[in-house]
Design an enzyme around this catalytic site. Structure first.
Site, short mmCIF file in Angstrom:
data_model
loop_
_atom_site.label_atom_id
_atom_site.label_comp_id
_atom_site.label_asym_id
_atom_site.label_seq_id
_atom_site.Cartn_x
_atom_site.Cartn_y
_atom_site.Cartn_z
N ARG A 238 -31.61 29.79 -0.56
CA ARG A 238 -30.44 30.49 -0.05
C ARG A 238 -29.31 30.31 -1.06
O ARG A 238 -29.16 29.24 -1.65
CB ARG A 238 -30.01 29.92 1.31
CG ARG A 238 -30.84 30.42 2.49
CD ARG A 238 -30.62 31.90 2.77
NE ARG A 238 -31.36 32.38 3.92
CZ ARG A 238 -32.57 32.95 3.85
NH1 ARG A 238 -33.19 33.09 2.70
NH2 ARG A 238 -33.16 33.41 4.95
N GLU A 267 -23.99 37.63 -0.73
CA GLU A 267 -24.79 38.83 -1.01
C GLU A 267 -24.21 40.04 -0.31
O GLU A 267 -23.77 39.92 0.83
CB GLU A 267 -26.23 38.59 -0.54
CG GLU A 267 -26.90 37.50 -1.36
CD GLU A 267 -28.27 37.10 -0.83
OE1 GLU A 267 -28.80 37.78 0.08
OE2 GLU A 267 -28.82 36.11 -1.32
N HIS A 285 -32.52 39.32 -3.89
CA HIS A 285 -33.11 38.68 -2.70
C HIS A 285 -34.43 39.37 -2.31
O HIS A 285 -34.55 39.93 -1.22
CB HIS A 285 -32.12 38.70 -1.52
CG HIS A 285 -32.42 37.65 -0.48
ND1 HIS A 285 -31.46 37.03 0.28
CD2 HIS A 285 -33.60 37.12 -0.07
CE1 HIS A 285 -32.02 36.16 1.10
NE2 HIS A 285 -33.33 36.20 0.91
#
Ligand code: GLV
Length: 325
Positions: A238, A267, A285
């Site tokens: 993460r 993000e 991601h």
């Protein structure tokens, strides 16, 4: 009467078809996601929610989810959901483990290799017509084989990365809050070390910890200074596990040699300095993004939701304390 389910964002169609066999489905079929306000309005008459990691379920949101009995997250990570708040309201929370383990480990290794062997720089070099002659030290990088791989977090994905490292004859160090079972340590040839030793001795540091208060910014300026100047950081866990501004600075000043980064603090925003550096490979991601795995994740979340709504204990229940005894 069929239960009512809200799907907050686009998922694979087979999962929607399955949900429709068991529930009335309100499908927010878009990649935009719902704002907290829209989510609360659409969740009003629902018993089940199929969510994604971009949906933020804070305690304040959860406290307004009257009638919701399950939140089935299409992700293995669940830091977007305040699970204790859900437990207090007897809302079951599920995730999608295992189906993405190997796919995510493959990608962590892809980033490691791309950063070490300068694959993206090589592509850009050829693509932009700069390749005019063979040169003894053209785009020389770091060896991977027989080097030391340090893994933070020896859960399912950490182990799968270690297995790949073994295939490259790497020495494997790891650090975690708890040791892996001895049988796993033996099978994968792992050595448990302190965080500091891992940072000082590893040529590659790969992060596989969940995001929790204890892991937020666990990689910051101090940790980068402990790493070898030739070392490469890989993050597929993460974003907030790494202090992104400190990483950009460490890469710019060559405190560490490179990085392969799939996840970011805010993000889809990326630290502007990171975007200017050549010694980092950036991805949006996508570590679990193979066709098969994303279909399986969609389906698993749908099955978790249906199991909960039909009164069975979902296979991937994160808060058994919330289940009826
Ligand atoms: C993706 O990041 C996941 O948690 O599944």
């Amino acid at each position: 009467m069929k239960p009512h389910v809200l799907v907050t964002k686009r998922i694979y169609p087979e999962a929607i078809a399955y949900l429709k066999q068991h529930a009335e489905v309100d499908y927010a079929e878009s990649d935009d996601g719902l704002s907290a306000d829209e989510l609360l309005v659409r969740a009003r008459d629902k018993q089940g929610l199929v969510s994604q990691l971009t949906d933020k379920f804070s305690a304040a949101v959860i406290d307004q989810l009257d009638g919701v009995r399950v939140i089935a997250n299409v992700a293995v990570g669940f830091d977007n959901i305040d699970v204790p708040a859900a437990t207090r309201r007897k809302i079951l929370v599920t995730n999608t483990p295992e189906v993405l383990t190997d796919t995510t480990a493959d990608f962590a290794f892809a980033l490691l290799m791309a950063a070490a062997r300068r694959v993206v720089e090589g592509h850009q070099f050829v693509h932009s017509g700069k390749w005019t002659k063979w040169r003894i030290d053209l785009l020389v990088g770091q060896d991977i084989h027989h080097r030391t791989l340090g893994i933070f977090g020896m859960g399912r994905i950490g182990q799968a990365v270690a297995r790949r490292g073994r295939g490259f004859s790497m020495r494997i160090l790891y650090h975690d809050a708890v040791c892996a079972p001895e049988s796993v340590e033996r099978e994968l040839g792992l050595e448990f070390v302190t965080a500091e030793r891992l940072l000082r001795e590893s040529d590659f540091v790969s992060l596989h910890v969940p995001l929790m208060p204890e892991t937020r910014h666990m990689m910051s300026a101090e940790q980068f200074r402990m790493m070898k100047p030739t070392a490469i950081l890989v993050n597929t866990s993460r974003g907030p596990v790494v202090d992104e501004a400190a990483l950009a600075e460490a890469l710019e000043k060559r405190v560490i040699a490179g990085a392969g980064i799939d996840v970011f603090e805010n993000e889809p925003r990326v630290d502007p300095k990171l975007l200017t550096l050549e010694n980092v490979v950036l991805a949006p991601h996508i570590a679990s993004a193979s066709v098969d795995t994303r279909k399986k994740m969609s389906m698993m979340a749908a099955e978790n939701a249906v199991e909960a709504l039909e009164g069975r204990r979902p296979a991937n229940l994160l808060n058994p304390e919330a289940a009826p005894q």
